[in-house]
Scaffold this motif. Structure first.
Motif, short mmCIF file in Angstrom:
data_model
loop_
_atom_site.label_atom_id
_atom_site.label_comp_id
_atom_site.label_asym_id
_atom_site.label_seq_id
_atom_site.Cartn_x
_atom_site.Cartn_y
_atom_site.Cartn_z
N THR A 140 0.83 -1.20 0.00
CA THR A 140 0.00 0.00 0.00
C THR A 140 0.87 1.25 0.00
O THR A 140 0.57 2.23 -0.70
N GLY A 141 1.95 1.23 0.77
CA GLY A 141 2.87 2.36 0.78
C GLY A 141 3.51 2.60 -0.58
O GLY A 141 3.67 3.75 -1.02
N LEU A 142 3.86 1.53 -1.26
CA LEU A 142 4.44 1.63 -2.61
C LEU A 142 3.43 2.21 -3.58
O LEU A 142 3.73 3.13 -4.35
N LEU A 143 2.21 1.70 -3.56
CA LEU A 143 1.17 2.22 -4.45
C LEU A 143 0.84 3.68 -4.15
O LEU A 143 0.60 4.48 -5.07
N THR A 144 0.87 4.04 -2.89
CA THR A 144 0.62 5.43 -2.49
C THR A 144 1.73 6.33 -3.03
O THR A 144 1.46 7.43 -3.53
N ALA A 145 2.98 5.88 -2.98
CA ALA A 145 4.10 6.66 -3.53
C ALA A 145 3.95 6.82 -5.04
O ALA A 145 4.24 7.89 -5.60
N ILE A 146 3.50 5.78 -5.72
CA ILE A 146 3.28 5.86 -7.17
C ILE A 146 2.18 6.87 -7.48
O ILE A 146 2.31 7.69 -8.40
N ALA A 147 1.09 6.83 -6.72
CA ALA A 147 -0.01 7.78 -6.93
C ALA A 147 0.45 9.21 -6.68
O ALA A 147 0.11 10.12 -7.46
N ALA A 148 1.22 9.42 -5.63
CA ALA A 148 1.72 10.77 -5.33
C ALA A 148 2.62 11.26 -6.46
O ALA A 148 2.49 12.42 -6.90
N GLU A 149 3.51 10.41 -6.94
CA GLU A 149 4.38 10.79 -8.06
C GLU A 149 3.52 11.12 -9.28
O GLU A 149 3.78 12.11 -9.99
N GLY A 150 2.50 10.31 -9.54
CA GLY A 150 1.62 10.55 -10.68
C GLY A 150 0.91 11.89 -10.59
O GLY A 150 0.84 12.63 -11.58
N HIS A 151 0.39 12.22 -9.43
CA HIS A 151 -0.29 13.52 -9.27
C HIS A 151 0.68 14.67 -9.48
O HIS A 151 0.31 15.70 -10.05
N GLY A 152 1.92 14.50 -9.05
CA GLY A 152 2.92 15.54 -9.30
C GLY A 152 3.21 15.71 -10.78
O GLY A 152 3.31 16.84 -11.29
N LEU A 153 3.32 14.60 -11.49
CA LEU A 153 3.55 14.65 -12.94
C LEU A 153 2.35 15.25 -13.67
O LEU A 153 2.51 16.04 -14.61
N LEU A 154 1.15 14.90 -13.23
CA LEU A 154 -0.06 15.46 -13.85
C LEU A 154 -0.13 16.96 -13.60
O LEU A 154 -0.46 17.73 -14.51
N ALA A 155 0.17 17.39 -12.38
CA ALA A 155 0.15 18.82 -12.07
C ALA A 155 1.12 19.57 -12.97
O ALA A 155 0.77 20.63 -13.52
N ALA A 156 2.31 19.02 -13.17
CA ALA A 156 3.29 19.67 -14.04
C ALA A 156 2.78 19.75 -15.48
O ALA A 156 2.94 20.78 -16.16
N ALA A 157 2.13 18.70 -15.95
CA ALA A 157 1.60 18.69 -17.32
C ALA A 157 0.48 19.71 -17.48
O ALA A 157 0.42 20.42 -18.49
#
Length: 194
Positions: free
Chosen positions: A62-79
């Motif tokens: 769950t911690g790994l998936l949460t880190a992936i989601a957080a990274e994804g939201h950061g990438l989406l925000a930048a886009a």
């Protein structure tokens, strides 16, 4: 003695960024097998480390998936921050989903994540703000119900289109057209001429 090449799985982990190595391996697994195919033990084996090593960075799956989601939201925000108008924001959203399908899949699966994780809540707030800013550029003035509904409509259209696209549900309908160009044209088709 001739040199032999080792497969990636035979090489011991040496590059010093185990967290990143596990994230990259997890994204590969999710892209091919979905989140259900993810196992910390398998990721440790791929990285050539002990089965307990990934838990040092992520505690558990769950911690790994949460880190992936957080990274994804950061990438989406930048886009989305670079969007010039409403249509561009939608096209950028679809491009993000196409370029980061594993992130996209995990980001919108709250049952897989720690909802109260600070990194995740911060990244979600950034992507929501970027989406709001992009939509506000092309939406009715103000923060009233029309602007709120415009944000919901644009997100729904872009997210639904991206989800259908990633699921190959639009393969026979696009006829080789660029998905981003199709998405840019959709709002025009939904708005009747004045």
């Amino acid at each position: 003695m001739p040199r032999t090449l080792l497969s990636m799985n035979d090489r011991p982990y040496h590059h010093g960024d185990l967290r990143r190595a596990v994230l990259v391996a997890a994204l590969d697994v999710i892209a091919t097998d979905g989140p259900a195919g993810l196992s910390l033990r398998d990721l440790a084996r791929r990285a050539g480390v002990s089965h307990a090593a990934p838990a040092h960075h992520f505690r558990d799956r769950t911690g790994l998936l949460t880190a992936i989601a957080a990274e994804g939201h950061g990438l989406l925000a930048a886009a989305l921050t670079e969007a010039t108008d409403l249509r561009d924001a939608g096209a950028r959203y679809v491009r993000f989903a196409r370029e980061h399908p594993a992130h996209f899949q995990v980001m919108f699966s709250p049952e897989l994540l720690r909802a109260d994780d600070l990194e995740l809540t911060t990244a979600r707030a950034l992507s929501a703000a970027a989406l709001t800013d992009a939509v506000t550029t092309g939406a009715p003035a103000g923060d009233g119900p029309d602007a709120r509904l415009a944000r919901i409509a644009v997100w729904s259209l872009a997210h639904g289109f991206a989800t259908l696209l990633l699921g190959h549900n639009l393969d026979g309908l696009l006829d080789g057209e660029d998905p981003e160009a199709v998405l840019r044209a959709l709002p025009m088709m939904l708005t009747p001429p004045a």
